[in-house]
Write a protein that holds these residues in place. Structure first.
Motif, mmCIF file in Angstrom:
data_model
loop_
_atom_site.group_PDB
_atom_site.id
_atom_site.type_symbol
_atom_site.label_atom_id
_atom_site.label_comp_id
_atom_site.label_asym_id
_atom_site.label_seq_id
_atom_site.Cartn_x
_atom_site.Cartn_y
_atom_site.Cartn_z
ATOM 1 N N ARG A 55 0.805 -1.425 0.063
ATOM 2 C CA ARG A 55 -0.181 -0.504 -0.286
ATOM 3 C C ARG A 55 1.033 1.120 -0.302
ATOM 4 O O ARG A 55 0.469 1.942 -0.228
ATOM 5 C CB ARG A 55 -1.542 -0.118 1.416
ATOM 6 N N GLY A 56 2.072 1.326 0.672
ATOM 7 C CA GLY A 56 2.716 2.586 0.893
ATOM 8 C C GLY A 56 3.635 2.141 1.244
ATOM 9 O O GLY A 56 4.414 1.196 1.569
ATOM 10 N N THR A 57 4.275 3.398 2.019
ATOM 11 C CA THR A 57 5.852 3.048 2.872
ATOM 12 C C THR A 57 5.477 4.346 3.718
ATOM 13 O O THR A 57 5.228 5.781 3.931
ATOM 14 C CB THR A 57 7.271 3.490 1.996
ATOM 15 N N VAL A 58 6.561 3.820 5.274
ATOM 16 C CA VAL A 58 6.659 4.542 6.128
ATOM 17 C C VAL A 58 7.804 5.094 5.980
ATOM 18 O O VAL A 58 8.863 4.231 6.398
ATOM 19 C CB VAL A 58 6.368 3.889 7.541
ATOM 20 N N TYR A 59 8.268 6.684 5.838
ATOM 21 C CA TYR A 59 9.511 7.039 6.099
ATOM 22 C C TYR A 59 10.372 7.904 7.000
ATOM 23 O O TYR A 59 9.044 8.223 8.328
ATOM 24 C CB TYR A 59 9.273 8.082 5.036
ATOM 25 N N LEU A 60 11.487 7.466 7.675
ATOM 26 C CA LEU A 60 11.821 8.439 8.931
ATOM 27 C C LEU A 60 12.782 9.423 8.124
ATOM 28 O O LEU A 60 13.987 8.466 7.712
ATOM 29 C CB LEU A 60 12.278 6.787 9.745
ATOM 30 N N CYS A 70 11.200 13.239 11.746
ATOM 31 C CA CYS A 70 10.045 13.054 11.204
ATOM 32 C C CYS A 70 9.762 11.448 10.422
ATOM 33 O O CYS A 70 10.496 11.383 9.836
ATOM 34 C CB CYS A 70 10.499 14.181 9.833
ATOM 35 N N VAL A 71 8.189 11.107 11.040
ATOM 36 C CA VAL A 71 7.851 10.476 9.600
ATOM 37 C C VAL A 71 7.183 11.019 9.185
ATOM 38 O O VAL A 71 5.959 11.203 9.902
ATOM 39 C CB VAL A 71 7.729 9.296 11.741
ATOM 40 N N ALA A 72 6.132 9.794 8.208
ATOM 41 C CA ALA A 72 5.475 10.230 7.126
ATOM 42 C C ALA A 72 5.417 9.259 6.460
ATOM 43 O O ALA A 72 5.868 7.963 6.295
ATOM 44 C CB ALA A 72 5.867 11.029 6.424
ATOM 45 N N ALA A 86 0.995 8.012 11.110
ATOM 46 C CA ALA A 86 2.468 8.301 11.067
ATOM 47 C C ALA A 86 2.548 8.985 12.263
ATOM 48 O O ALA A 86 2.248 9.785 13.233
ATOM 49 C CB ALA A 86 2.498 9.612 10.051
ATOM 50 N N TRP A 87 3.505 7.885 13.363
ATOM 51 C CA TRP A 87 3.867 8.919 14.440
ATOM 52 C C TRP A 87 5.382 8.083 14.713
ATOM 53 O O TRP A 87 6.307 7.342 14.448
ATOM 54 C CB TRP A 87 3.313 6.887 16.015
ATOM 55 N N ILE A 88 6.096 8.327 15.588
ATOM 56 C CA ILE A 88 7.339 8.280 16.464
ATOM 57 C C ILE A 88 6.933 8.928 17.379
ATOM 58 O O ILE A 88 7.138 10.195 18.585
ATOM 59 C CB ILE A 88 8.540 9.421 15.676
ATOM 60 N N TYR A 89 8.805 8.319 18.342
ATOM 61 C CA TYR A 89 8.280 8.432 20.556
ATOM 62 C C TYR A 89 9.665 7.899 20.293
ATOM 63 O O TYR A 89 10.652 6.419 20.514
ATOM 64 C CB TYR A 89 7.726 6.717 20.097
ATOM 65 N N VAL A 90 10.425 8.678 21.267
ATOM 66 C CA VAL A 90 11.694 8.306 22.151
ATOM 67 C C VAL A 90 11.650 8.039 23.140
ATOM 68 O O VAL A 90 11.481 8.926 24.303
ATOM 69 C CB VAL A 90 12.701 9.571 22.179
ATOM 70 N N PRO A 91 12.304 6.252 23.522
ATOM 71 C CA PRO A 91 11.758 6.015 24.831
ATOM 72 C C PRO A 91 13.165 6.531 25.955
ATOM 73 O O PRO A 91 12.249 6.675 26.958
ATOM 74 C CB PRO A 91 12.376 4.392 24.333
ATOM 75 N N ASP A 92 14.409 7.169 25.777
ATOM 76 C CA ASP A 92 14.758 7.703 27.024
ATOM 77 C C ASP A 92 14.355 8.836 27.300
ATOM 78 O O ASP A 92 14.521 9.196 27.909
ATOM 79 C CB ASP A 92 16.147 7.971 25.890
ATOM 80 N N THR A 93 13.417 10.343 26.576
ATOM 81 C CA THR A 93 12.845 10.841 26.861
ATOM 82 C C THR A 93 11.435 11.377 26.781
ATOM 83 O O THR A 93 10.946 12.178 27.385
ATOM 84 C CB THR A 93 12.995 12.036 25.425
ATOM 85 N N TYR A 106 -1.065 11.025 2.536
ATOM 86 C CA TYR A 106 -0.539 10.316 3.554
ATOM 87 C C TYR A 106 -0.547 11.404 4.681
ATOM 88 O O TYR A 106 -1.649 11.848 4.966
ATOM 89 C CB TYR A 106 0.909 11.591 2.921
ATOM 90 N N ALA A 107 0.431 10.638 5.359
ATOM 91 C CA ALA A 107 -0.550 10.827 6.904
ATOM 92 C C ALA A 107 1.073 11.179 7.584
ATOM 93 O O ALA A 107 2.011 10.850 7.262
ATOM 94 C CB ALA A 107 -0.458 10.036 8.035
ATOM 95 N N GLY A 108 0.604 12.305 8.411
ATOM 96 C CA GLY A 108 2.227 12.992 9.343
ATOM 97 C C GLY A 108 2.151 14.581 8.518
ATOM 98 O O GLY A 108 1.776 14.933 7.626
ATOM 99 N N PRO A 109 3.299 15.521 8.739
ATOM 100 C CA PRO A 109 4.087 15.089 9.447
ATOM 101 C C PRO A 109 4.312 14.962 11.003
ATOM 102 O O PRO A 109 3.970 15.458 11.655
ATOM 103 C CB PRO A 109 5.672 16.256 8.136
ATOM 104 N N THR A 110 4.956 13.823 11.073
ATOM 105 C CA THR A 110 5.421 13.919 12.748
ATOM 106 C C THR A 110 6.723 14.223 13.277
ATOM 107 O O THR A 110 7.275 13.756 12.629
ATOM 108 C CB THR A 110 4.222 13.016 13.397
#
Length: 149
Positions: A55-60, A70-72, A86-93, A106-110
């Motif tokens: 169906r498509g691609t998720v890009y970092l 950024c993720v789209a 589209a989502w992104i998460y930093v566990p450390d912070t 498209y979904a994003g940007p995040t």
């Protein structure tokens, strides 16, 4: 935007409960030639990607001057609006960003600050979900991609 850990956990559990695991090989209207740079900004370079089935691609993407990722999620064939994310998460912070809705292209940007940190990221198109955990930590590191139908 502060990312709620329970939302990430629920999304991950939903994705994992339906499908299989494999190794890694916004606005609702856009042209079929949409790129991650058109969604995230021209200063963002693609550093990773994962297919969302056929169906498509998720890009970092990453902007080295700001340290932000950024993720789209971009459809191969824009058309009738479908559930996308589209989502992104930093566990450390404990910081993240997400975009869920019905989109034609498209979904994003995040966005999230990720310099020097591993990131978890992903998205979906219709009923196919992709999740990449512990990737792009500043050096090449093994990570997992999970996708479901």
């Amino acid at each position: 935007m502060r990312f709620n850990r329970s939302v990430l956990a629920a999304t991950a559990l939903a994705a994992l409960s339906v499908g299989a695991t494999t190794a890694l090989a916004a606005p609702a209207s856009a042209a079929a030639d949409t790129t991650p740079q058109k969604v995230c900004g021209s200063a963002y370079k693609t550093v990773n990607s994962a297919p969302v089935g056929s169906r498509g691609t998720v890009y970092l993407t990453y902007n080295s001057s700001t340290g932000k990722n950024c993720v789209a999620t971009i459809r191969n064939n824009p058309g009738t609006a479908v559930d996308m994310s589209a989502w992104i998460y930093v566990p450390d912070t404990d910081q993240g960003d997400e975009d869920y809705g019905q989109y034609r292209s498209y979904a994003g940007p995040t966005y999230v600050y990720g310099k020097g940190h591993c990131v978890d990221w992903g998205g979906n198109i219709d009923n196919v979900y992709v999740q990449v955990s512990g990737s792009n930590c500043g050096s090449l590191k093994e990570h997992r991609v999970t996708f479901t139908r």
